[in-house]
Design a protein around this motif. Sequence first.
Motif, short mmCIF file in Angstrom:
data_model
loop_
_atom_site.label_atom_id
_atom_site.label_comp_id
_atom_site.label_asym_id
_atom_site.label_seq_id
_atom_site.Cartn_x
_atom_site.Cartn_y
_atom_site.Cartn_z
N LEU A 3 0.82 -1.43 -0.32
CA LEU A 3 0.21 0.04 -0.11
C LEU A 3 0.60 1.30 0.14
O LEU A 3 0.12 2.44 -0.30
N ASP A 4 2.34 1.14 0.93
CA ASP A 4 3.07 1.96 0.63
C ASP A 4 3.41 2.31 -0.51
O ASP A 4 3.29 3.86 -1.42
N ARG A 7 0.35 4.15 -2.84
CA ARG A 7 0.76 5.08 -2.23
C ARG A 7 1.55 6.65 -3.20
O ARG A 7 0.72 7.33 -3.41
N GLN A 8 2.58 5.98 -3.49
CA GLN A 8 3.74 7.06 -3.97
C GLN A 8 3.59 6.26 -5.72
O GLN A 8 3.48 7.91 -5.82
N LEU A 10 -0.03 6.13 -7.01
CA LEU A 10 -0.49 7.08 -7.64
C LEU A 10 -1.05 8.77 -7.19
O LEU A 10 -0.81 9.86 -7.34
N LYS A 11 0.19 8.79 -5.69
CA LYS A 11 1.07 10.58 -5.60
C LYS A 11 1.23 10.78 -6.75
O LYS A 11 0.98 12.63 -7.35
N VAL A 32 -4.42 -3.11 -6.47
CA VAL A 32 -4.42 -1.96 -5.25
C VAL A 32 -5.65 -3.14 -4.82
O VAL A 32 -5.84 -4.31 -3.44
N GLN A 43 -10.50 4.14 0.83
CA GLN A 43 -8.76 4.62 1.62
C GLN A 43 -8.06 5.43 0.31
O GLN A 43 -7.95 7.13 0.73
N LEU A 44 -7.28 5.19 0.16
CA LEU A 44 -6.22 5.15 -1.22
C LEU A 44 -6.96 6.34 -1.86
O LEU A 44 -6.56 8.33 -1.98
N ASP A 47 -7.80 9.52 1.24
CA ASP A 47 -6.21 10.65 1.68
C ASP A 47 -5.12 10.98 0.74
O ASP A 47 -4.86 12.13 0.87
N LEU A 48 -6.04 11.08 -0.57
CA LEU A 48 -4.56 11.61 -2.38
C LEU A 48 -6.10 12.01 -2.84
O LEU A 48 -5.73 13.05 -3.75
#
Length: 70
Positions: A3-4, A7-8, A10-11, A32, A43-44, A47-48
């Motif tokens: 997930l980390d 997240r990177q 997707l950012k 994911v 959640q992603l 969050d993003l």
Amino acid sequence: MTLDRARQLLKVQADFGGFYNGNSAKLILSEVQREHGQDAVDQLIRDLELDRIFGFEPGTRFEGGLAMGK
């Protein structure tokens, strides 16, 4: 994919925005979805702020790089 790492990735896509980056984000969210489930995808998105950037809503399923709806 962790997930980390998702997240990177997707950012980066969110920072660029745009149609093609939205397609890349769908592919990432598909992976994911497959590995971690709907709660992780939602959640992603929250969050993003992918709802604001790409129009992805929590509850949307992603499969094979496609947004399948709720």
